[in-house]
Design a protein around this motif. Structure first.
Motif, PDB file in Angstrom:
ATOM      1  N   SER A 162     -11.098  62.307  41.466  1.00 19.15           N
ATOM      2  CA  SER A 162     -10.093  62.273  42.638  1.00 19.15           C
ATOM      3  C   SER A 162      -9.405  60.945  42.807  1.00 19.15           C
ATOM      4  O   SER A 162      -9.959  59.878  42.668  1.00 19.15           O
ATOM      5  CB  SER A 162     -10.833  62.613  44.135  1.00 19.15           C
ATOM      6  OG  SER A 162     -11.203  64.126  44.051  1.00 19.15           O
TER       7      SER A 162
ATOM      8  N   ARG B 251      -3.557  68.092  46.335  1.00 21.78           N
ATOM      9  CA  ARG B 251      -3.879  68.463  47.657  1.00 21.78           C
ATOM     10  C   ARG B 251      -2.693  68.811  48.749  1.00 21.78           C
ATOM     11  O   ARG B 251      -1.775  68.014  48.150  1.00 21.78           O
ATOM     12  CB  ARG B 251      -4.973  67.659  48.448  1.00 21.78           C
ATOM     13  CG  ARG B 251      -6.134  67.732  47.682  1.00 21.78           C
ATOM     14  CD  ARG B 251      -7.231  66.875  48.527  1.00 21.78           C
ATOM     15  NE  ARG B 251      -7.962  66.040  47.396  1.00 21.78           N
ATOM     16  CZ  ARG B 251      -8.208  64.566  47.435  1.00 21.78           C
ATOM     17  NH1 ARG B 251      -7.983  63.919  48.548  1.00 21.78           N
ATOM     18  NH2 ARG B 251      -8.744  64.249  46.403  1.00 21.78           N
TER      19      ARG B 251
ATOM     20  N   ASP C 279      -6.789  66.055  42.439  1.00 27.53           N
ATOM     21  CA  ASP C 279      -8.057  66.181  41.973  1.00 27.53           C
ATOM     22  C   ASP C 279      -7.860  66.755  40.510  1.00 27.53           C
ATOM     23  O   ASP C 279      -6.947  67.237  40.229  1.00 27.53           O
ATOM     24  CB  ASP C 279      -8.772  67.170  42.570  1.00 27.53           C
ATOM     25  CG  ASP C 279      -9.185  66.837  43.986  1.00 27.53           C
ATOM     26  OD1 ASP C 279      -9.513  65.896  44.217  1.00 27.53           O
ATOM     27  OD2 ASP C 279      -9.060  67.586  44.807  1.00 27.53           O
TER      28      ASP C 279
END
Length: 115
Positions: free
Chosen positions: A58, A29, A49
């Motif tokens: 995750s 992310r 992830d």
């Protein structure tokens, strides 16, 4: 070697896909990387992830990178620290963070690091 957050993200994603056993379709992310925190190692957190045999996963990882310009303990070695953590994780006699891996080649993130 000054890396941007997007360079760190891309290089770390590629490294995780190649070294984290069973991980595929790794996605980091967006992150704000501030390399320079900590004295014994530069530390940053990465939300990731990925997919493995159990399906989508995750987690947050901690990346410790050897510092570029400060050595708190003369002769300290991130490699030795990493090998000790990996051994303790493997034999389960003391609690340590889950071991993902270590990279000694500074070409990946500018200095050796462990996850």
């Amino acid at each position: 070697m000054g890396l941007t957050a997007s360079e760190v993200q891309a290089r770390l994603r590629d490294w995780l896909e190649a070294h984290a056993e069973g991980w595929r379709n790794v996605r980091l992310r967006p992150l704000e990387v501030s390399l320079g925190s900590g004295f014994s190692a530069e530390i940053f957190f990465v939300d990731v992830d990925y997919e493995d045999a159990d399906g989508p996963q995750s987690r947050t990882l901690v990346v410790r990178r050897q510092p570029t310009n400060l050595e708190v303990v003369l002769g300290s070695s991130l490699e030795l620290q990493g090998r000790m953590m990996a051994a303790l994780d493997r034999i389960k006699i003391a609690p340590v963070p889950e071991w993902i891996g270590m990279e000694l080649d500074p070409a990946v993130l500018g200095n050796p690091f462990l996850v």
